[in-house]
Write an enzyme that holds these catalytic residues in place. Structure first.
Site, PDB file in Angstrom:
ATOM      1  CE  LYS A 186     -25.043  97.898  29.014  1.00  0.00           C
ATOM      2  NZ  LYS A 186     -25.206  97.110  30.257  1.00  0.00           N
ATOM      3  CE  LYS A 225     -26.593  92.980  27.468  1.00  0.00           C
ATOM      4  NZ  LYS A 225     -26.022  92.900  28.825  1.00  0.00           N
TER       5      LYS A 225
HETATM    6  N1  C2G Z   1     -20.602  88.314  34.571  1.00  0.00           N
HETATM    7  C1  C2G Z   1     -19.744  87.321  35.056  1.00  0.00           C
HETATM    8  N2  C2G Z   1     -19.958  86.047  34.716  1.00  0.00           N
HETATM    9  C2  C2G Z   1     -21.005  85.702  33.926  1.00  0.00           C
HETATM   10  C3  C2G Z   1     -21.895  86.691  33.452  1.00  0.00           C
HETATM   11  C4  C2G Z   1     -21.672  88.006  33.800  1.00  0.00           C
HETATM   12  O1  C2G Z   1     -18.781  87.622  35.784  1.00  0.00           O
HETATM   13  N3  C2G Z   1     -21.191  84.383  33.599  1.00  0.00           N
HETATM   14  C5  C2G Z   1     -20.330  89.709  34.954  1.00  0.00           C
HETATM   15  C6  C2G Z   1     -20.044  90.596  33.752  1.00  0.00           C
HETATM   16  O2  C2G Z   1     -18.680  90.467  33.343  1.00  0.00           O
HETATM   17  C7  C2G Z   1     -20.340  91.980  34.322  1.00  0.00           C
HETATM   18  C8  C2G Z   1     -21.496  91.697  35.301  1.00  0.00           C
HETATM   19  O3  C2G Z   1     -21.467  90.276  35.559  1.00  0.00           O
HETATM   20  O4  C2G Z   1     -19.215  92.441  35.062  1.00  0.00           O
HETATM   21  C9  C2G Z   1     -22.836  92.068  34.723  1.00  0.00           C
HETATM   22  O5  C2G Z   1     -22.973  91.418  33.486  1.00  0.00           O
HETATM   23  P1  C2G Z   1     -24.052  92.012  32.430  1.00  0.00           P
HETATM   24  O6  C2G Z   1     -25.339  92.213  33.113  1.00  0.00           O
HETATM   25  O7  C2G Z   1     -23.981  91.185  31.198  1.00  0.00           O
HETATM   26  O8  C2G Z   1     -23.439  93.462  32.172  1.00  0.00           O
HETATM   27  P2  C2G Z   1     -22.905  94.059  30.793  1.00  0.00           P
HETATM   28  O9  C2G Z   1     -23.966  93.930  29.763  1.00  0.00           O
HETATM   29  O10 C2G Z   1     -21.595  93.466  30.557  1.00  0.00           O
HETATM   30  O11 C2G Z   1     -22.817  95.626  31.151  1.00  0.00           O
HETATM   31  O12 C2G Z   1     -20.869  99.917  31.468  1.00  0.00           O
HETATM   32  C10 C2G Z   1     -20.632  98.528  31.587  1.00  0.00           C
HETATM   33  C11 C2G Z   1     -21.844  97.735  31.172  1.00  0.00           C
HETATM   34  O13 C2G Z   1     -23.011  98.244  31.784  1.00  0.00           O
HETATM   35  C12 C2G Z   1     -21.649  96.255  31.532  1.00  0.00           C
END
Ligand code: C2G
Length: 149
Positions: free
Chosen positions: A45, A47
């Site tokens: 990712k 990240k």
């Molecule tokens: N999320 C949300 N609202 C936000 C920020 C995040 O609903 N303002 C949700 C994202 O859509 C996700 C979850 O919180 O469902 C976790 O977000 P992230 O940590 O950014 O995860 P991500 O990088 O999207 O990883 O295999 C799938 C990936 O691992 C998802």
């Protein structure tokens, strides 16, 4: 018992994450969170998380909606996770809309995309912390008291 799973990095835990986890748990009885490992975040990712996997896991495990935290090590583990953890429903934010429909096609798992919480994101938090002066300057006494011991 209806079993739900969701996946994510959950770095610098904020109310957007909590909203997602709360709504995910409301869809069933047991919520599994597959938490991206530090290696997966970096290699797949691009990240670099502020908190390590262990710290992010500790935070998630303290949330009342979360029943089990497992490592997310690869993009390719989802299909096997559905049977390994006997999942009924896969849930994730709608920023991923359509990306995981294959799970419903290849397994008996329902796929639900939940609306993201607007305005808040880990990226935004980092940006705001850089841009805004959150501690008043030139008040040395105040600063010294404010600085975390
Ligand atoms: N999320 C949300 N609202 C936000 C920020 C995040 O609903 N303002 C949700 C994202 O859509 C996700 C979850 O919180 O469902 C976790 O977000 P992230 O940590 O950014 O995860 P991500 O990088 O999207 O990883 O295999 C799938 C990936 O691992 C998802």
């Amino acid at each position: 018992m209806k079993r739900i799973i969701t996946y994510g990095t959950f770095d610098m835990l904020h109310y957007g994450h909590i909203n997602l986890l709360k709504r995910a748990k409301s869809l069933g009885d047991y919520l599994v969170v597959a938490l991206s490992t530090d290696e997966f975040n970096w290699e797949s990712k691009s990240k670099k998380t502020y908190f390590s996997y262990e710290k992010r896991k500790q935070l998630l495990e303290s949330i009342r909606y979360v029943d089990l935290v497992i490592p997310e090590k690869s993009w390719n583990q989802k299909i096997s996770d559905m049977s390994l953890y006997q999942i009924d429903t896969f849930v994730i934010g709608d920023d991923w809309k359509g990306q995981f429909d294959f799970i419903a096609n290849e397994t008996n798992t329902e796929v639900i995309y939940l609306t993201r919480t607007p305005e808040i994101s880990t990226t935004q938090i980092k940006k705001d912390l850089n841009d805004k002066n959150l501690v008043k300057k030139n008040s040395s006494v105040l600063n010294s008291n404010l600085i975390d011991k």
